[in-house]
Design a protein around this motif. Structure first.
Motif, short mmCIF file in Angstrom:
data_model
loop_
_atom_site.label_atom_id
_atom_site.label_comp_id
_atom_site.label_asym_id
_atom_site.label_seq_id
_atom_site.Cartn_x
_atom_site.Cartn_y
_atom_site.Cartn_z
N LEU A 51 15.71 20.39 -5.49
CA LEU A 51 15.70 18.95 -5.25
C LEU A 51 14.23 18.54 -5.23
O LEU A 51 13.56 18.70 -4.21
N PRO A 52 13.71 18.08 -6.36
CA PRO A 52 12.26 17.80 -6.46
C PRO A 52 11.77 16.88 -5.36
O PRO A 52 12.44 15.91 -4.99
N ARG A 53 10.60 17.24 -4.81
CA ARG A 53 9.97 16.43 -3.77
C ARG A 53 8.73 15.77 -4.38
O ARG A 53 7.71 16.43 -4.57
N THR A 54 8.86 14.51 -4.70
CA THR A 54 7.73 13.70 -5.20
C THR A 54 7.84 12.34 -4.53
O THR A 54 8.19 11.35 -5.15
N GLU A 55 7.53 12.32 -3.26
CA GLU A 55 7.82 11.15 -2.43
C GLU A 55 6.56 10.38 -2.06
O GLU A 55 5.51 10.95 -1.78
N VAL A 56 6.71 9.06 -2.08
CA VAL A 56 5.66 8.13 -1.69
C VAL A 56 6.16 7.30 -0.51
O VAL A 56 7.32 6.88 -0.51
N LEU A 57 5.31 7.12 0.48
CA LEU A 57 5.64 6.21 1.58
C LEU A 57 4.98 4.88 1.25
O LEU A 57 3.75 4.80 1.16
N LEU A 111 4.71 12.38 6.26
CA LEU A 111 4.82 12.35 4.81
C LEU A 111 5.38 13.67 4.29
O LEU A 111 5.23 14.72 4.91
N SER A 112 5.99 13.61 3.12
CA SER A 112 6.49 14.81 2.47
C SER A 112 5.39 15.47 1.66
O SER A 112 4.49 14.81 1.14
N ASP A 113 5.47 16.80 1.54
CA ASP A 113 4.67 17.48 0.53
C ASP A 113 5.35 17.28 -0.82
O ASP A 113 6.46 16.76 -0.90
N TRP A 114 4.67 17.68 -1.90
CA TRP A 114 5.22 17.53 -3.25
C TRP A 114 5.54 18.89 -3.86
O TRP A 114 4.74 19.84 -3.75
N ASP A 115 6.70 18.98 -4.48
CA ASP A 115 7.07 20.15 -5.28
C ASP A 115 8.01 19.65 -6.37
O ASP A 115 9.22 19.49 -6.15
N ALA A 116 7.46 19.40 -7.55
CA ALA A 116 8.23 18.82 -8.64
C ALA A 116 9.20 19.81 -9.26
O ALA A 116 10.09 19.41 -10.03
N VAL A 175 0.85 -1.18 0.00
CA VAL A 175 0.00 0.00 0.00
C VAL A 175 0.89 1.24 0.00
O VAL A 175 2.00 1.23 0.53
N ASP A 176 0.39 2.28 -0.63
CA ASP A 176 1.11 3.56 -0.70
C ASP A 176 0.36 4.63 0.07
O ASP A 176 -0.88 4.64 0.11
N PHE A 177 1.14 5.57 0.63
CA PHE A 177 0.57 6.73 1.31
C PHE A 177 1.17 7.99 0.69
O PHE A 177 2.40 8.11 0.55
N ILE A 178 0.32 8.94 0.34
CA ILE A 178 0.77 10.24 -0.15
C ILE A 178 -0.10 11.33 0.47
O ILE A 178 -1.21 11.06 0.94
N SER A 179 0.41 12.54 0.49
CA SER A 179 -0.39 13.67 0.98
C SER A 179 0.26 14.96 0.49
O SER A 179 1.39 14.97 -0.01
N ASP A 180 -0.50 16.05 0.62
CA ASP A 180 0.04 17.40 0.38
C ASP A 180 0.63 17.55 -1.02
O ASP A 180 1.70 18.13 -1.19
N ILE A 181 -0.09 17.02 -2.02
CA ILE A 181 0.33 17.22 -3.40
C ILE A 181 -0.01 18.66 -3.83
O ILE A 181 0.67 19.25 -4.66
N HIS A 186 0.49 17.08 6.35
CA HIS A 186 0.14 18.43 6.79
C HIS A 186 1.32 19.32 7.12
O HIS A 186 1.36 20.48 6.72
N THR A 187 2.29 18.84 7.86
CA THR A 187 3.34 19.72 8.37
C THR A 187 4.45 20.00 7.36
O THR A 187 5.26 20.90 7.57
N HIS A 188 4.53 19.20 6.29
CA HIS A 188 5.56 19.37 5.27
C HIS A 188 6.96 19.20 5.86
O HIS A 188 7.93 19.77 5.33
N GLN A 189 7.07 18.41 6.91
CA GLN A 189 8.36 18.19 7.58
C GLN A 189 8.61 16.69 7.68
O GLN A 189 8.51 16.09 8.75
N PRO A 190 8.95 16.03 6.54
CA PRO A 190 9.10 14.57 6.55
C PRO A 190 10.19 14.12 7.50
O PRO A 190 11.32 14.60 7.45
N ALA A 191 9.82 13.19 8.36
CA ALA A 191 10.75 12.67 9.38
C ALA A 191 10.05 11.54 10.11
O ALA A 191 8.87 11.27 9.90
N VAL A 192 10.81 10.88 10.97
CA VAL A 192 10.26 9.89 11.90
C VAL A 192 10.55 10.39 13.31
O VAL A 192 11.71 10.67 13.65
N HIS A 193 9.51 10.54 14.12
CA HIS A 193 9.64 11.06 15.47
C HIS A 193 9.30 9.98 16.49
O HIS A 193 8.18 9.44 16.47
#
Length: 262
Positions: free
Chosen positions: A243-249, A234-239, A20-26, A216-223
């Motif tokens: 450094l393009p951000r088009t990330e899928v978890l 999750l990361s937001d997207w900015d193609a 399964v894939d998770f995306i957000s903030d496209i 939501h926070t646009h601050q991809p990390a594990v806390h």
């Protein structure tokens, strides 16, 4: 007083699912075609059995009728991508702070399932708590007050009862106001308002899940949250970024992986 824990929905994945894939903030919008192109290519090619869109797919959504309006060709193109994706895999959508007016009409057209926020996904031998994340930013008092207002049934009924052009104008005004507030905070040196860790722990404990996945926070990390609990952002997207951000978890046989699309 401890933060309140909302009702937590539950989704049990079919036994046949492997990935399964998770995306957000496209933040899809007509003025950023590169983001749309990257998202469209991903949706057409992902090998996942299910895609979970955890909010803010659209930069703004003023009602399901917008996609059928002659002046909303871009929205119609987005809907077409969702429709084609929903025909070949399981598609789930969760409201974000930009597209909380996505309704049952759009979900039906796209063969997509609207998820409550939060929802527990029972998959791969574990429980994963899913959220957009904005409801956990309790320290942003102004935003939480605004969120309560616009998520009320009365406000939404009044808003959706207005002509499309008026709704679009209101949305532009709210977006401009949000950008101005963010700029003011940045210039004043105010610290970034993140997810409230205590609230995140309480949600996880109530859900009997070790991991929260949110955007939501646009601050991809594990806390790490203590006691074996964690939240994965999750990361937001900015193609078009340097450094393009088009990330899928992606969650599958290899566990959780961050996949950067090329």
């Amino acid at each position: 007083m401890a933060p309140a824990v909302p009702p937590i929905a539950e989704l049990v994945a079919p036994a046949a699912w492997r990935t399964v894939d998770f995306i957000s903030d496209i933040h899809l919008q007509a003025s950023e075609p590169a983001n749309f192109a990257a998202w469209q290519a991903y949706m057409q090619s992902t090998p996942a059995d299910a895609v979970f869109i955890l909010g803010d797919l659209f930069d703004v959504w003023v009602g399901d009728d917008a996609a059928g309006h002659a002046a909303s060709d871009f929205d119609a193109s987005c809907v077409q991508v969702l429709q084609r994706t929903g025909e070949r895999l399981a598609l789930f959508f969760m409201h974000g702070n930009r597209d909380f007016l996505v309704g049952p009409e759009l979900m039906a057209r796209c063969r997509s399932t609207l998820l409550a926020d939060p929802t527990v996904l029972d998959f791969a031998g574990s429980r994963w708590l899913l959220s957009h994340g904005d409801a956990l930013c309790l320290d942003d008092v102004d935003y939480m007050r605004f969120r309560e207002q616009v998520r009320s049934g009365d406000w939404q009924q009044t808003f959706l009862g207005q002509p499309l052009t008026e709704r679009q104008a209101i949305a532009r005004g709210l977006r401009r106001q949000s950008l101005e507030q963010h700029e003011k905070r940045w210039q004043s040196g105010e610290p970034y308002i993140d997810v409230n860790a205590e609230a995140a722990r309480l949600w996880l404990q109530a859900a009997n899940a070790p991991t929260l996945i949110h955007g939501h926070t646009h601050q991809p990390a594990v806390h790490a949250l203590g006691s074996g609990l964690e939240r994965v952002v999750l990361s937001d997207w900015d193609a078009t970024a340097q450094l393009p951000r088009t990330e899928v978890l992606r969650l599958g046989p290899l566990g959780l992986q961050r996949i950067t699309l090329t």
